[in-house]
Design an enzyme around this catalytic site. Structure first.
Site, PDB file in Angstrom:
ATOM      1  N   TYR A 439      45.886  47.704  37.080  1.00  0.00           N
ATOM      2  CA  TYR A 439      44.782  47.302  37.844  1.00  0.00           C
ATOM      3  C   TYR A 439      44.981  45.557  37.661  1.00  0.00           C
ATOM      4  O   TYR A 439      45.828  45.081  36.609  1.00  0.00           O
ATOM      5  CB  TYR A 439      43.408  47.420  37.672  1.00  0.00           C
ATOM      6  CG  TYR A 439      43.063  47.328  36.112  1.00  0.00           C
ATOM      7  CD1 TYR A 439      41.845  48.412  35.704  1.00  0.00           C
ATOM      8  CD2 TYR A 439      43.593  46.769  34.930  1.00  0.00           C
ATOM      9  CE1 TYR A 439      41.254  48.599  34.331  1.00  0.00           C
ATOM     10  CE2 TYR A 439      43.083  46.987  33.653  1.00  0.00           C
ATOM     11  CZ  TYR A 439      41.940  47.764  33.266  1.00  0.00           C
ATOM     12  OH  TYR A 439      41.512  47.699  32.247  1.00  0.00           O
ATOM     13  N   GLU A 440      44.443  44.659  38.497  1.00  0.00           N
ATOM     14  CA  GLU A 440      44.611  43.358  38.309  1.00  0.00           C
ATOM     15  C   GLU A 440      45.839  42.987  38.943  1.00  0.00           C
ATOM     16  O   GLU A 440      46.328  41.724  38.578  1.00  0.00           O
ATOM     17  CB  GLU A 440      44.063  42.702  37.175  1.00  0.00           C
ATOM     18  CG  GLU A 440      43.015  43.038  36.509  1.00  0.00           C
ATOM     19  CD  GLU A 440      41.742  43.141  37.285  1.00  0.00           C
ATOM     20  OE1 GLU A 440      41.632  42.454  38.434  1.00  0.00           O
ATOM     21  OE2 GLU A 440      40.683  43.897  36.830  1.00  0.00           O
TER      22      GLU A 440
END
Length: 596
Positions: A439-440
């Site tokens: 994620y990110e």
């Protein structure tokens, strides 16, 4: 059991001995009275909360997980009480503007305390952590009315916030998103669409949740140039009071590999009332305030998992008796020696230690740059700090999360068969760590950002100041084996960058093929730089007769291990970077499935 203990001694070393935190704070008028004693007392109080409140919930929350019923999400038992304690103590607003109820302390101190809550219980940590990015986004791009209406309850922790980007058909490629924003007559917008993988999108910890949502206006151009950013509350707000529920709902929660106490939601927006943040079609620029906050937080997550795995596996290795040392019995009074005497166990423990403590140095350095960006008085210094941060963020996010997974995996290995069962918590740490590389922005996405945008597109301008800092250190300590070794690799780094840039001009796939190896190479060099600096400080402490000889000798020994056994990984990376794209791209896509 080997539960997490906050590494307060190492925070003291990294912030005050290595990075001269007192001199750093003295540069900013708002922080001149923030002494070392005050900082360490704040850290001590957070350690008590992390160890006493969050650690006991670590494994129980993993077993219980979150539950969903008719659009409502219930968090694991104890999470709400822990959050109420956190809020009552004023932690949510510690590093935020006093004008909105914050305490006005530096972001760098927030990263120190954030590592403690994250390592103690990452699943719980996600609820307040995401709100931080939303606060920064609103402060930078929100209207005065939005700030007045929403910032104070977010700052005090009364409300939390989310980041809503991903949709079922698109992840990183935000140019494909379909969520719509239709103007209303009252100046608000009707937001319609579905977002997935929304961390903490629905939960029972607070009275209201503020969603920061990317969507398209009716006349928006195609691609990323047509994305706007909106604030969409769970409950509409009228004159500071909660009104009727907005037309949005949690359609389901994901059944995940790890961080099961953190609700990952499918969020459905059905003409939900939202408010434009910033300018139309400029939403991606505003969202990157949120994203960059989250990426540094995720870099810290890698450190959290490395530290937790290190503490658990070190405790186990000291106690577990298995075989005799190859050089003779070390515990002749016992039936076998503790496994920490065996070279391969030492290899695994020292690798975790090198990544946890080296990663802490890198994150702390980035956190100090955030202070300069947020509070600097000289525009030139602010710009210089922003450039350094822009270059370092993708490296810190991707490299430290990959190192966190490796460390968590080694912790399981140290436990042997016991690591594979739930009792000890190391298999949970490994499962929890795995999401951080995804994620990110995945490791591959961070690598393309680093090599494509930050290095080649700027012709090395963002890379140059960091390189110059490292070269200056090597020159100042010429003759020192670590400094000389690092200097040689810095020269290789420059050659590799030039070579990749040259071949990528003819074939952009060459840049893509080299990018992840390039990023990891940069990460190993940066940790080498910080370990070399730490060695200089530790040796000075030892020469001065420090009372904590074992701690500082441990720093020197770990640095020597890093240079002998971890930094040489860059040699393999140099070879694979030069290997080019041909071996990756020559096979036709259809040929991958011919054996089926």
């Amino acid at each position: 059991m080997y539960d997490y203990k906050a590494p307060l001694k190492d925070f003291d070393f990294v912030y005050f001995d290595l990075l001269d935190y007192e001199a750093h704070l003295s540069q900013f008028p708002a922080f001149t009275e923030l002494s070392k004693d005050v900082v360490l007392s704040i850290a001590t109080e957070m350690a008590k909360f992390a160890e006493g409140v969050l650690v006991p919930l670590y494994q129980s929350a993993d077993g219980e997980g979150c539950s969903w019923h008719d659009g409502e999400v219930r968090t694991p038992q104890g999470f709400k009480g822990a959050y109420q304690q956190y809020m009552a103590s004023g932690w949510p607003g510690m590093a935020f503007d006093p004008a909105y109820g914050g305490q006005g302390l530096p972001e760098s101190l927030g990263y120190m305390t954030g590592e403690m809550t994250g390592a103690a219980n990452w699943a719980w940590h996600t609820y307040p952590a995401l709100t931080h990015g939303a606060k920064n986004t609103l402060l930078a791009h929100g209207s005065d009315e939005q700030k007045e209406q929403f910032l104070t309850p977010l700052v005090c922790g009364e409300w939390t916030a989310t980041m809503c980007l991903t949709e079922p058909h698109c992840g990183t490629d935000l140019g494909l998103l379909r969520t719509k924003a239709q103007p209303n007559v009252d100046g608000s917008y009707a937001i319609t669409g579905t977002k997935i993988f929304i961390s903490c999108g629905e939960h029972d910890l607070v009275s209201n949740i503020i969603h920061v949502v990317l969507a398209r206006l009716p006349d928006a151009p195609e691609g990323t140039k047509g994305i706007s950013l909106f604030l969409v509350p769970k409950f509409n707000v009228q004159q500071g009071q909660l009104g009727e529920r907005n037309s949005l709902s949690c359609g389901s929660i994901e059944h995940k590999m790890g961080i099961k106490g953190s609700a990952t939601c499918v969020m459905n927006f059905d003409a939900a009332k939202g408010y434009l943040i910033g300018e139309p079609n400029k939403g991606l620029n505003a969202m990157f305030v949120f994203m960059n906050t989250a990426r540094l937080g995720t870099a810290m997550q890698g450190v959290c998992h490395a530290e937790l795995g290190l503490q658990k596996s070190t405790g186990y290795a000291r106690d577990r008796l298995q075989m005799r040392s190859l050089t003779g019995a070390k515990r002749p009074d016992a039936p076998a020696d503790p496994i920490i005497v065996h070279p391969d166990v030492r290899r695994m423990l020292l690798t975790q230690k090198a990544f946890a403590e080296g990663g802490r140095m890198l994150v702390a350095y980035c956190a100090l740059l955030v202070d300069h960006v947020d509070h600097g008085q000289d525009p030139r210094q602010v710009h210089a700090a922003q450039d350094r941060l822009s270059f370092l963020t993708p490296i810190a996010k991707a490299f430290l999360t990959e190192a966190g997974v490796e460390s968590a995996n080694l912790a399981v290995q140290c436990f042997g068969g016991h690591g594979y069962i739930k009792e000890w918590g190391v298999e949970q740490n490994l499962r929890d760590s795995r999401i951080a590389t995804l994620y990110e922005g995945t490791t591959g996405i961070q690598a393309l950002d680093l090599l494509g945008r930050k290095v080649l597109a700027t012709q090395g301008k963002l890379m140059a100041p960091v390189l110059q800092d490292m070269l200056a250190f090597c020159e100042d300590h010429a003759g020192d084996p670590m400094a000389d070794s690092l200097k040689g690799r810095l020269a290789q780094w420059q050659r590799l960058t030039q070579q990749i840039g040259e071949v990528a001009q003819a074939n952009p796939d060459e840049m893509g093929a080299a990018s992840v190896d390039y990023l990891m190479y940069c990460g190993y060099l940066l940790l080498a730089y910080f370990w070399a600096r730490a060695t200089v400080v530790a040796k000075a402490k030892l020469a001065g007769g420090t009372v904590d000889q074992d701690f500082h000798r441990g720093k020197v020994h770990t640095a020597e291990f890093y240079f002998a056994r971890i930094l040489p990984r860059t040699e393999t990376l140099a070879v694979t970077m030069r290997a080019g794209a041909t071996s990756l791209m020559s096979l036709e896509a259809e040929s991958f499935f011919l054996q089926c």
